[in-house]
Motif scaffolding. Structure first.
Motif, PDB file in Angstrom:
ATOM      1  N   GLY A  10      21.180   5.355  22.126  1.00  0.00           N
ATOM      2  CA  GLY A  10      21.968   4.288  21.512  1.00  0.00           C
ATOM      3  C   GLY A  10      23.450   4.628  21.481  1.00  0.00           C
ATOM      4  N   ARG A  11      23.753   5.878  21.203  1.00  0.00           N
ATOM      5  CA  ARG A  11      25.166   6.308  21.198  1.00  0.00           C
ATOM      6  C   ARG A  11      25.801   6.042  22.561  1.00  0.00           C
ATOM      7  N   GLU A  12      25.083   6.408  23.619  1.00  0.00           N
ATOM      8  CA  GLU A  12      25.628   6.236  24.959  1.00  0.00           C
ATOM      9  C   GLU A  12      25.722   4.752  25.325  1.00  0.00           C
ATOM     10  N   HIS A  13      24.794   3.944  24.805  1.00  0.00           N
ATOM     11  CA  HIS A  13      24.872   2.501  25.067  1.00  0.00           C
ATOM     12  C   HIS A  13      26.117   1.923  24.398  1.00  0.00           C
ATOM     13  N   GLU A 192      26.935  11.248   0.901  1.00  0.00           N
ATOM     14  CA  GLU A 192      27.310  11.770   2.218  1.00  0.00           C
ATOM     15  C   GLU A 192      28.115  10.732   2.986  1.00  0.00           C
ATOM     16  N   VAL A 193      29.126  11.219   3.683  1.00  0.00           N
ATOM     17  CA  VAL A 193      29.948  10.357   4.531  1.00  0.00           C
ATOM     18  C   VAL A 193      30.145  11.051   5.870  1.00  0.00           C
ATOM     19  N   SER A 194      30.072  10.286   6.941  1.00  0.00           N
ATOM     20  CA  SER A 194      30.355  10.841   8.268  1.00  0.00           C
ATOM     21  C   SER A 194      31.710  10.352   8.726  1.00  0.00           C
ATOM     22  N   LEU A 268      34.987  15.383  17.136  1.00  0.00           N
ATOM     23  CA  LEU A 268      34.531  16.285  16.078  1.00  0.00           C
ATOM     24  C   LEU A 268      33.950  15.415  14.971  1.00  0.00           C
ATOM     25  N   PHE A 269      32.668  15.596  14.731  1.00  0.00           N
ATOM     26  CA  PHE A 269      31.957  14.819  13.712  1.00  0.00           C
ATOM     27  C   PHE A 269      31.928  15.664  12.445  1.00  0.00           C
ATOM     28  N   CYS A 270      32.573  15.176  11.387  1.00  0.00           N
ATOM     29  CA  CYS A 270      32.587  15.908  10.118  1.00  0.00           C
ATOM     30  C   CYS A 270      31.587  15.251   9.179  1.00  0.00           C
ATOM     31  N   ARG A 287      30.275  15.848  18.841  1.00  0.00           N
ATOM     32  CA  ARG A 287      29.974  14.608  19.581  1.00  0.00           C
ATOM     33  C   ARG A 287      29.964  13.446  18.605  1.00  0.00           C
ATOM     34  N   PHE A 288      29.900  12.226  19.155  1.00  0.00           N
ATOM     35  CA  PHE A 288      29.689  11.052  18.299  1.00  0.00           C
ATOM     36  C   PHE A 288      28.346  11.171  17.598  1.00  0.00           C
ATOM     37  N   GLY A 289      28.245  10.701  16.369  1.00  0.00           N
ATOM     38  CA  GLY A 289      26.959  10.627  15.687  1.00  0.00           C
ATOM     39  C   GLY A 289      26.169   9.444  16.224  1.00  0.00           C
ATOM     40  N   ASP A 290      24.864   9.528  16.070  1.00  0.00           N
ATOM     41  CA  ASP A 290      24.001   8.426  16.467  1.00  0.00           C
ATOM     42  C   ASP A 290      23.012   8.224  15.325  1.00  0.00           C
TER      43      ASP A 290
END
Ligand code: AMP
Ligand code: GLY
Length: 424
Positions: A10-13, A192-194, A268-270, A287-290
Motif C-alpha cells: 500500500g505504501r508503494e501504491h 503515539e504519533v508518527s 526518517l520515520f519518527c 522509510r515511509f510508514g505503512d
C-alpha cells in the motif's frame, strides 16, 4: 524521466499514485508492484531483495530515478547497489538504514546525542538479560535488536512473562538473528504519533503528523498487526509538541547520523510517544510508514518527485514542503483471521468505484490478478481505503462510506479508526 519504485504494498501504491501525477514522470516501473500499482506502472516480477537483477533491469530500461521504499531492501543495501551503479536513488544507504535495522544502534545514538527516549540496557547474553529483569519493575518492554516484520517488541506485564520473552527471543530465536541482541526498555505511557520527515542528510523537513492503529481489533484489542488504519493530522501533535521535536529530535538525529558518517537521505520515520514528561522517541524507521503513507501522501501539495530528487541531490533546503489544510483517514480492509491465518484468492468487487476520484482512494496492499485477469485478495492486509475531508470527523465518515463500495469474501476491518479524534 523514467522512474522505478521498488516495493509492492500500500505504501508503494500511494507513492506510485503521487509519482504518476508528476509532470516529470514519463514512464513508471515497479518491482514487483501489485494489481493496483499495475494501473499506474509497468510491473516487473523481481524481488525487492534481488539487488543484482533490480540494477540490471534499471540499466536496461535507462531508469533515471529509483525509489527504494520498504525496510528490508534498504537494510540489505539495495539503495547502495543503485547508487554505486550511478543511478540517482531515493532511500538511505545501508549504513544509515541501520537506524531502523538495529534497535541497539538507534538507542545508543539517542543516548550519545541526547535525543529524548526511554531508558534502556542492551544485552547479548540471555543470563545477563534475565538477571537485569529481576532488578526492574513491571511492565517490561523487550525489543529484539533487528528487523522482525514489526513484531519484535514484547510488552510483558509480569516478570515470568518477561523471562519467557527473553528465552523466546534470545534462545529459541523466534525472530531469527534479529534476537541476537535484546534491548530492555523503560515502559512509557501516552499517545503515539508518527512524524515522517524528508531528509537529504543535512536538511530535514517534517511532514504532517499521523497516527496508526496497530492492534487487530476494535478498541485496541487483539494482536499487533502491520497497521489496521491511520489518520492525519494528529490533533495531539500540537504546536508545542512540534516545537519540542524540532528542537530536540528531527535535526538532532540527522546531524547525529552525519556526525557518525552515516548520511541519512530518504524518509526518517519518527515514532513518538507523548508521555507526561514530554515527547519521547519510541523508534525510528528508515522509510515511509505503512499505512501512514496512505494518509500523508494524499495531503502533500508538492510534486513528490521534486521533493524526492531534492533528498537525493542534497538540495532539500530549496523545497517549501506544503500539505493541504484538510484531513485524511485510511481504513484497512483485511482478510478475516489476519494476522494469524486467513484464506485468500477471493475476487474483489467494486474497485471501479474509485477510478478517477481525487477525494477518496483505494491503495492495494495484498492483491493480485488471477488467471482470468480478475483482481483477487492475496494477503492479510488487502486494501487501504483512504478518504479526505475538511476535518478528521468528516474524513472518517467519508472513509467508512467508501469501504462499503468494496466487497470480497472474508472482508474484515476495524470500525473505530480515528475514533479517538472525536474526543480530541
Ligand atoms: P516499536 O516497534 O519500537 O515502535 O514498538 C512497537 C510498539 O510497542 C509501539 O508502537 C508502542 O506501542 C510499544 N512500545 C514500544 N516501546 C515502548 C515503551 N518503551 N513503552 C511503552 N510502549 C512501547
Ligand atoms: N505503521 C508502522 C510502520 O510502518 O512501521
Amino acid at each position: 524521466m523514467k522512474i522505478m519504485i521498488v516495493g509492492g504494498g500500500g505504501r508503494e501504491h500511494a507513492i506510485a499514485w503521487a509519482v504518476a501525477k508528476s509532470p516529470k514522470c514519463d514512464k513508471l516501473y515497479a518491482a514487483p508492484g501489485n494489481a493496483g500499482i499495475a494501473q499506474l506502472a509497468e510491473c516487473v516480477d523481481i524481488s525487492v531483495m534481488d539487488a543484482e537483477k533490480l540494477v540490471a533491469f534499471a540499466k536496461e530500461k535507462e531508469v533515471d530515478f529509483v525509489i527504494v521504499a520498504p525496510d528490508d531492501p534498504l537494510a540489505a543495501g539495495v539503495a547502495d547497489a543503485f547508487l554505486d551503479a550511478g543511478i540517482k536513488t531515493f532511500g538511505p544507504r545501508k549504513n544509515a538504514a541501520i537506524i531502523e535495522a538495529s534497535k541497539a544502534f538507534s538507542k545508543d545514538l539517542m543516548k550519545k546525542y541526547d535525543i529524548p527516549s526511554a531508558a534502556y540496557e542492551t544485552f547479548e547474553d540471555a543470563d545477563a538479560a534475565l538477571a537485569y529483569l529481576e532488578t526492574q519493575e513491571a511492565p517490561y518492554v523487550l525489543k529484539a535488536d533487528g528487523l522482525a516484520l514489526g513484531k519484535g517488541v514484547l510488552i510483558c506485564q509480569t516478570l515470568e512473562e518477561a523471562k519467557d520473552g527473553i528465552k523466546e527471543i534470545m534462545i529459541d530465536k523466534k525472530f531469527g538473528n534479529a534476537g541476537n541482541k535484546v534491548v530492555i526498555e523503560e515502559f512509557m505511557t501516552g499517545r503515539e504519533v508518527s512524524v515522517l520527515c524528508f531528509s537529504d542528510g543535512k536538511t530535514i523537513l517534517p511532514m504532517t503528523s499521523a497516527q496508526d492503529h496497530k492492534r487487530a481489533g476494535d478498541g485496541d484489542t487483539g494482536l499487533n498487526t502491520g497497521g489496521m488504519g491511520t489518520f492525519s493530522p494528529s490533533p495531539f501533535y500540537t504546536d508545542e509538541v512540534q516545537k519540542f521535536c524540532e528542537e530536540n529530535v528531527y535535526q538532532r538525529t540527522i546531524d547525529a547520523m552525519a556526525a557518525e558518517g552515516r548520511e541519512f537521505k530518504g524518509v526518517l520515520f519518527c515514532g513518538l510517544m507523548l508521555t507526561p514528561k514530554g515527547p519521547r522517541v519510541l523508534e525510528f524507521n528508515a522509510r515511509f510508514g505503512d499505512p501512514e503513507a496512505q494518509v500523508v501522501i494524499p495531503r502533500l501539495k508538492n510534486d513528490i518527485v521534486d521533493v524526492m530528487e531534492a533528498c537525493a541531490d542534497g538540495t532539500l533546503d530549496q523545497i517549501n514542503l506544503e500539505f493541504e489544510d484538510n484531513a485524511a483517514v485510511c481504513v484497512m480492509l483485511a482478510s478475516d483471521g489476519y494476522p494469524v491465518s486467513y484464506k485468500k484468492g477471493f475476487e474483489i468487487k467494486g474497485l471501479e468505484n474509485f477510478e478517477g476520484k481525487d477525494d477518496y482512494f483505494v491503495f492495494h496492499s495484498g492483491t493480485k490478478f488471477d488467471a482470468d485477469g480478475k483482481v483477487v485478495t492475496n494477503g492479510g492486509r488487502v486494501l487501504g481505503v483512504t478518504a479526505l475531508g475538511d476535518t478528521l470527523v468528516e474524513a472518517r465518515a467519508n472513509a467508512y462510506k467508501a469501504t462499503e463500495l468494496i466487497d470480497f469474501e472474508n472482508k474484515y476491518m476495524r470500525h473505530d479508526i480515528g475514533k479517538a479524534i472525536d474526543e480530541g
